[in-house]
Design a protein around this motif. Structure first.
Motif, PDB file in Angstrom:
ATOM      1  N   GLN A 184       0.846  -1.305  -0.010  1.00 35.26           N
ATOM      2  CA  GLN A 184       0.135   0.149   0.068  1.00 35.26           C
ATOM      3  C   GLN A 184       0.697   1.139   0.042  1.00 35.26           C
ATOM      4  OE1 GLN A 184      -3.677  -0.650   0.309  1.00 35.26           O
ATOM      5  NE2 GLN A 184      -2.687  -2.442  -0.702  1.00 35.26           N
ATOM      6  N   ARG A 235       0.265  -4.474   3.626  1.00 40.14           N
ATOM      7  CA  ARG A 235      -0.615  -5.082   3.972  1.00 40.14           C
ATOM      8  C   ARG A 235      -0.500  -6.628   4.204  1.00 40.14           C
ATOM      9  NH1 ARG A 235      -6.228  -2.875   2.096  1.00 40.14           N
ATOM     10  NH2 ARG A 235      -5.688  -1.338   3.597  1.00 40.14           N
ATOM     11  N   TYR A 263      -6.623  -8.864   7.419  1.00 39.30           N
ATOM     12  CA  TYR A 263      -5.024  -8.522   7.334  1.00 39.30           C
ATOM     13  C   TYR A 263      -4.790  -7.390   8.153  1.00 39.30           C
ATOM     14  CZ  TYR A 263      -7.867  -5.031   4.874  1.00 39.30           C
ATOM     15  OH  TYR A 263      -8.731  -3.768   4.696  1.00 39.30           O
ATOM     16  N   ASP A 287      -2.348  -4.112   8.530  1.00 41.30           N
ATOM     17  CA  ASP A 287      -1.307  -2.787   7.837  1.00 41.30           C
ATOM     18  C   ASP A 287      -0.036  -2.702   8.972  1.00 41.30           C
ATOM     19  OD1 ASP A 287      -3.951  -0.894   6.163  1.00 41.30           O
ATOM     20  OD2 ASP A 287      -2.998  -3.113   5.529  1.00 41.30           O
TER      21      ASP A 287
END
Length: 376
Positions: free
Chosen positions: A166, A171, A188, A190
């Protein structure tokens, strides 16, 4: 009388040699490296050296491409459109490392996968896509929310552990089983970009898998570790029992702190397909490397690829839940030398043991004969 003793010993000698030669005690190290320097800009994917290890899919009628491009003194593989690159064989239960250099200017619909299953092995009829039998290739979205899913998000891919770069984070997540939607969704976490990281040049992404732990590093900095447990999980709604999954995946940060625990994963517990998925965007890769160690007789021959077809999407193609941004393409990257190799540090230890045993038996026979003669 010594003949009566020597004959059984000779039989033992033959058995020892036969058994020792037949015992597979050695292991071979396989190293596959692809820097694209020996490939040509006119090559199709099937002409590339990496086709020895990686299959591909470029759906027809989508203007999708996978071509060698030059920039300064470096060559790399440029992907554009709908592209899936995946290992021919699913890595079995032995440790491996999967590494590649990446350059990108968009931050959506790009994913890197390990512990996947071969697309098409598990399929689902998709009411939102003209009742097509969805095979969940790595560039395909899972159609979860589009089919009424309420307990997860829609992303590309149908199985495995993934990394989706990202703009401001990496991620890291896993594909999961859910009872609603088409039964495939994602969970997920981040992770912030490593200190000093920039998308302005090629960067390195590496997966190291020992069977129950998958470590993920960016530019040699550990980003995350996924601890897997409860192998052998299957789901009654799946149309195949050929695969099983880990029950639980614990996503950890670089310090070993758990940041997310996921139940009912679709992370392959029996093997691992390595893959790259690109959905209608552009990506450049270089210095792809896979290394692992297996018994000498455990490497199956690759199969020919299936013919590919364009994705059939009657509804508007769903967009994964991620933001999209652009950056200026990177400057020239420094090439890394590398070529295909199949190296082995193994040694026929079984044969050595057999020869040593044979020598011992022969010496015993000689001594016995000598003793018998002396007594006479």
């Amino acid at each position: 009388m010594h003949k009566k003793i020597a004959l059984p010993l000779a039989v033992v000698l033959v058995l020892l040699i036969t058994l020792s030669v037949g015992i597979p005690v050695s292991a071979a190290e396989r190293i596959y490296q692809y820097d694209f320097e020996e490939d040509s800009t006119s090559d199709t994917f099937e002409d590339l050296l990496m086709y020895d290890f990686f299959d591909y899919k470029l759906p027809a009628n989508t203007n999708s491409t996978a071509t060698i491009q030059e920039e300064g003194d470096n060559q790399f593989l440029a992907l554009e459109g709908y592209v899936s690159i995946r290992s021919w064989d699913e890595m079995q239960d032995y440790p491996y490392t999967f590494s590649l250099d990446i350059r990108q200017s968009v931050f959506n619909n790009i994913g890197f996968f390990v512990r996947g299953i071969t697309p098409g092995e598990m399929t689902v009829i998709n009411p939102r896509n003209a009742n097509k039998e969805q095979d969940f290739d790595y560039f395909e979205v899972d159609w979860y929310t589009q089919n009424g899913g309420k307990n997860g998000t829609t992303t590309i891919g149908g199985s495995g552990i993934f990394v989706f770069p990202q703009e401001n984070a990496f991620r890291v997540g896993v594909k999961v089983y859910r009872e609603d939607g088409l039964t495939i969704s994602s969970e997920y976490y981040d992770f912030p970009l490593p200190e000093g990281f920039s998308y302005d040049n090629f960067y390195n992404l590496e997966f190291t898998d020992n069977g129950t732990e998958v470590s993920i590093s960016v530019n040699d900095q550990l980003l995350s570790k996924i601890v897997l447990s409860g192998p052998g999980k299957q789901y009654d709604t799946d149309n195949t029992t050929s695969f099983s999954y880990f029950e639980t995946a614990e996503i950890q940060d670089a310090s070993g702190n758990a940041v997310l625990t996921v139940q009912n994963t679709r992370v392959n517990s029996g093997a691992s397909q390595l893959a790259i998925g690109v959905r209608n965007v552009a990506l450049q890769i270089d210095n792809v490397s896979v290394s692992y160690e297996v018994p000498d007789n455990a490497t199956p021959a690759p199969e020919e690829p299936d013919e590919t077809e364009a994705p059939e999407e009657t509804d508007s193609a769903p967009t994964p839940d991620a933001s999209e941004a652009t950056r200026t393409p990177a400057a020239t990257a420094t090439p890394t030398s590398g070529a295909d190799s199949d190296e082995s540090d193994s040694f026929p230890l079984g044969l050595v043991i057999g020869i040593a045993a044979a020598v011992v038996v022969i010496l015993c026979v000689i001594i016995i004969i000598a003793v018998k003669k002396k007594k006479k």
